[in-house]
Design an enzyme around this catalytic site. Sequence first.
Site, PDB file in Angstrom:
ATOM      1  N   ASP A  94       0.872  -1.174   0.000  1.00 62.10           N
ATOM      2  CA  ASP A  94       0.000   0.000   0.000  1.00 62.10           C
ATOM      3  C   ASP A  94       0.908   1.222   0.000  1.00 62.10           C
ATOM      4  O   ASP A  94       1.624   1.465   0.975  1.00 62.10           O
ATOM      5  CB  ASP A  94      -0.879   0.034   1.250  1.00 62.10           C
ATOM      6  CG  ASP A  94      -1.981  -1.011   1.247  1.00 62.10           C
ATOM      7  OD1 ASP A  94      -1.841  -2.023   0.540  1.00 62.10           O
ATOM      8  OD2 ASP A  94      -2.975  -0.818   1.970  1.00 62.10           O
ATOM      9  N   LYS A 158      -6.942   3.229  -3.165  1.00 65.36           N
ATOM     10  CA  LYS A 158      -7.277   3.211  -1.733  1.00 65.36           C
ATOM     11  C   LYS A 158      -7.574   4.621  -1.242  1.00 65.36           C
ATOM     12  O   LYS A 158      -6.889   5.574  -1.620  1.00 65.36           O
ATOM     13  CB  LYS A 158      -6.115   2.594  -0.958  1.00 65.36           C
ATOM     14  CG  LYS A 158      -6.286   2.563   0.553  1.00 65.36           C
ATOM     15  CD  LYS A 158      -5.089   1.882   1.219  1.00 65.36           C
ATOM     16  CE  LYS A 158      -5.127   1.992   2.728  1.00 65.36           C
ATOM     17  NZ  LYS A 158      -3.932   1.384   3.373  1.00 65.36           N
ATOM     18  N   LYS A 200     -10.041  -0.077  -2.148  1.00 66.16           N
ATOM     19  CA  LYS A 200      -9.822  -0.332  -0.729  1.00 66.16           C
ATOM     20  C   LYS A 200     -10.232   0.901   0.060  1.00 66.16           C
ATOM     21  O   LYS A 200      -9.716   1.992  -0.162  1.00 66.16           O
ATOM     22  CB  LYS A 200      -8.362  -0.678  -0.435  1.00 66.16           C
ATOM     23  CG  LYS A 200      -8.105  -0.900   1.069  1.00 66.16           C
ATOM     24  CD  LYS A 200      -6.705  -1.415   1.348  1.00 66.16           C
ATOM     25  CE  LYS A 200      -6.444  -1.526   2.855  1.00 66.16           C
ATOM     26  NZ  LYS A 200      -5.101  -2.071   3.164  1.00 66.16           N
TER      27      LYS A 200
END
Length: 249
Positions: A94, A158, A200
């Site tokens: 991430d 995300k 996400k």
Amino acid sequence: MKYSLKTVMSLVDHSGLKPYLREDEIARLIGEASEMGNYSVCIEPIYGNFAVEYIKEKGYSLKVDVTLDFPFGSLPTSARKKIIEDSVYADEIDMVIPIGYVKSHRWDKVEQDINDVVSTARDLGLVSKIITEDGYLTLDEKLKTYDIVIRSAPDFIKTSTGFADKEFCKSLGNETGATPENVKLMSEIAKKIGSNIGIKAAGGIHTYDQVEKIIDSAGMIPEPSNIRLGMSGTKKLYEEMKKASVQQS
């Protein structure tokens, strides 16, 4: 739409990202994630190798997800690529967008950076998630950033780190963390582009009501390849849903 405990838990990247967490706390996090049926543990890279070995030793079916250039997105592209290369032990990464370039509207540099980090991760077989840190962006900046990120084709886009400066977010009229509105906007832009990118949602997710709204906003089948939930308060949600399930039976 209602979602089962098993479905929700299977979407969770159970997170332990406080900088002061000890190794034994990471071990406990991993045990919790396995017990709850989560998809992965999301941790700082200092514990990446430990997590891989611990999961293997225990025989758990969990992925290891590490955060990179987190939470500021402030490293030069060359360094960002290097830390991806150093993270080959992991399953997923991430990584935060280069926030300074976004706020400076240096879209050429944003695009080059994201393309470079995504292709580096892809070449190494790592699932990539690019964090846009929504709370720091105006609507116009979101539209441009989402478009660039989605076109660079990471596995996921995300929403946030969960560590955004609340005062700065407030000055822009934004909330911190994941919101159904931003998830829906990501989904709409992806569909317009023709991308099947995953989404996400992370930051400030604590209740089933939030989870349901986020999943509904994504408009996708709730599977780990499509939707993830980044949560540190997973255990509380697990207990809440488990209790509700017992009461309904």
